[in-house]
Design a protein around this motif. Structure first.
Motif, short mmCIF file in Angstrom:
data_model
loop_
_atom_site.label_atom_id
_atom_site.label_comp_id
_atom_site.label_asym_id
_atom_site.label_seq_id
_atom_site.Cartn_x
_atom_site.Cartn_y
_atom_site.Cartn_z
N SER A 13 23.32 129.67 -36.98
CA SER A 13 23.91 128.35 -37.11
C SER A 13 24.67 127.97 -35.86
CB SER A 13 24.84 128.34 -38.34
OG SER A 13 25.49 127.11 -38.43
N THR A 14 25.43 128.90 -35.32
CA THR A 14 26.17 128.63 -34.09
C THR A 14 25.21 128.39 -32.92
OG1 THR A 14 28.00 129.99 -34.88
CG2 THR A 14 27.94 129.53 -32.53
N PHE A 15 24.15 129.19 -32.85
CA PHE A 15 23.15 129.01 -31.79
C PHE A 15 22.50 127.64 -31.89
CE2 PHE A 15 18.63 129.18 -30.66
CZ PHE A 15 18.75 129.37 -29.29
N PHE A 16 22.02 127.28 -33.09
CA PHE A 16 21.36 125.99 -33.26
C PHE A 16 22.34 124.84 -33.04
CE2 PHE A 16 18.06 128.03 -36.23
CZ PHE A 16 17.21 128.27 -35.17
N GLY A 17 23.58 125.01 -33.44
CA GLY A 17 24.58 123.97 -33.20
C GLY A 17 24.82 123.76 -31.72
N SER A 18 24.85 124.86 -30.96
CA SER A 18 25.06 124.74 -29.52
C SER A 18 23.83 124.17 -28.82
CB SER A 18 25.37 126.11 -28.93
OG SER A 18 26.56 126.62 -29.45
N ALA A 19 22.66 124.59 -29.27
CA ALA A 19 21.43 124.19 -28.59
C ALA A 19 20.95 122.79 -28.98
CB ALA A 19 20.32 125.20 -28.87
N PHE A 20 21.09 122.45 -30.27
CA PHE A 20 20.50 121.21 -30.77
C PHE A 20 21.52 120.19 -31.27
CE2 PHE A 20 17.37 124.59 -31.82
CZ PHE A 20 16.41 124.23 -30.90
N GLY A 21 22.74 120.63 -31.50
CA GLY A 21 23.74 119.71 -32.01
C GLY A 21 23.80 119.64 -33.53
N PHE A 22 23.02 120.42 -34.22
CA PHE A 22 23.15 120.51 -35.67
C PHE A 22 22.99 121.97 -36.09
CE2 PHE A 22 18.69 121.00 -36.97
CZ PHE A 22 18.02 120.54 -35.85
N ASN A 23 23.88 122.39 -36.97
CA ASN A 23 23.93 123.80 -37.33
C ASN A 23 23.65 124.06 -38.81
OD1 ASN A 23 26.29 122.57 -38.10
ND2 ASN A 23 27.62 124.24 -37.54
N GLY A 24 23.15 123.09 -39.52
CA GLY A 24 23.01 123.22 -40.96
C GLY A 24 21.88 124.07 -41.51
N PRO A 25 20.66 124.04 -40.93
CA PRO A 25 19.54 124.72 -41.59
C PRO A 25 19.75 126.20 -41.92
CG PRO A 25 18.69 123.20 -39.98
CD PRO A 25 20.20 123.22 -39.81
N PRO A 26 20.23 127.06 -41.00
CA PRO A 26 20.40 128.46 -41.39
C PRO A 26 21.41 128.64 -42.53
CG PRO A 26 20.47 128.25 -39.02
CD PRO A 26 20.51 126.86 -39.58
N LEU A 27 22.48 127.85 -42.51
CA LEU A 27 23.48 127.96 -43.58
C LEU A 27 22.93 127.45 -44.90
CD1 LEU A 27 26.63 126.76 -41.63
CD2 LEU A 27 25.95 129.10 -42.15
N ALA A 28 22.16 126.38 -44.86
CA ALA A 28 21.57 125.84 -46.08
C ALA A 28 20.58 126.83 -46.69
CB ALA A 28 20.89 124.51 -45.79
N VAL A 29 19.79 127.48 -45.84
CA VAL A 29 18.84 128.49 -46.32
C VAL A 29 19.60 129.65 -46.96
CG1 VAL A 29 17.13 130.20 -45.60
CG2 VAL A 29 17.01 127.87 -44.73
N TYR A 30 20.64 130.11 -46.29
CA TYR A 30 21.43 131.24 -46.82
C TYR A 30 22.05 130.91 -48.17
CZ TYR A 30 25.06 134.76 -47.30
OH TYR A 30 25.87 135.74 -47.79
N THR A 31 22.67 129.75 -48.28
CA THR A 31 23.30 129.41 -49.55
C THR A 31 22.26 129.12 -50.64
OG1 THR A 31 23.55 127.10 -48.87
CG2 THR A 31 25.44 128.54 -48.55
N ALA A 32 21.11 128.56 -50.26
CA ALA A 32 20.06 128.31 -51.25
C ALA A 32 19.50 129.62 -51.81
CB ALA A 32 18.93 127.49 -50.62
N MET A 33 19.43 130.64 -50.98
CA MET A 33 18.86 131.91 -51.43
C MET A 33 19.91 132.84 -52.05
SD MET A 33 16.19 132.67 -48.36
CE MET A 33 15.29 133.92 -49.26
N SER A 34 21.16 132.47 -51.98
CA SER A 34 22.22 133.36 -52.45
C SER A 34 22.37 133.38 -53.96
CB SER A 34 23.55 132.97 -51.82
OG SER A 34 23.94 131.69 -52.30
N GLY A 35 21.95 132.31 -54.63
CA GLY A 35 22.09 132.26 -56.08
C GLY A 35 23.49 131.90 -56.56
N TRP A 36 24.31 131.34 -55.70
CA TRP A 36 25.67 130.98 -56.06
C TRP A 36 25.70 129.72 -56.91
CZ3 TRP A 36 27.27 131.29 -50.29
CH2 TRP A 36 27.39 132.63 -49.91
N THR A 37 26.85 129.48 -57.53
CA THR A 37 27.05 128.23 -58.25
C THR A 37 27.17 127.10 -57.22
OG1 THR A 37 29.47 128.38 -58.22
CG2 THR A 37 28.30 129.43 -60.09
N ALA A 38 27.05 125.87 -57.70
CA ALA A 38 27.13 124.72 -56.78
C ALA A 38 28.49 124.65 -56.10
CB ALA A 38 26.85 123.43 -57.54
N ASP A 39 29.56 124.92 -56.84
CA ASP A 39 30.90 124.86 -56.24
C ASP A 39 31.09 125.94 -55.18
OD1 ASP A 39 31.70 122.66 -57.69
OD2 ASP A 39 32.61 123.85 -59.30
#
Length: 95
Positions: free
Chosen positions: A40-66
């Motif tokens: 996320s830090t790499f993509f944020g530095s290189a492209f200006g958006f850091n969301g995809p790796p974090l979104a993938v991680y949280t989507a696969m984690s099985g956590w509650t929405a909160d």
């Protein structure tokens, strides 16, 4: 090449999510969070958006929405600070 790397990452995850993921998210090892944070830090530095790796991680984690929202919020703050620190150290940002 960096844009191509991001495109490959997104296409691979989309393929996985559409065709290979059998059940809903079942939880993954927390050590994957370190990789997600660094990507996320790499993509944020290189492209200006850091969301995809974090979104993938949280989507696969099985956590509650909160829990997922709280984690994403904290991660965006921390990776944003890391990105800003790196840009300031490189002289790309001035105060």
């Amino acid at each position: 090449t960096l844009k191509m790397l991001m495109a490959v990452f997104l296409i691979c995850y989309a393929f996985y999510a559409l065709f290979l993921e059998k059940d809903g998210p079942g939880g993954i090892d927390s050590r994957w969070g370190v990789l997600a944070g660094r990507l996320s830090t790499f993509f944020g530095s290189a492209f200006g958006f850091n969301g995809p790796p974090l979104a993938v991680y949280t989507a696969m984690s099985g956590w509650t929405a909160d829990a997922a929202k709280g984690t994403l919020g904290a991660c965006f703050i921390l990776t944003g600070l890391a990105i800003l620190s790196g840009q300031m150290a490189a002289g790309l940002q001035n105060t």
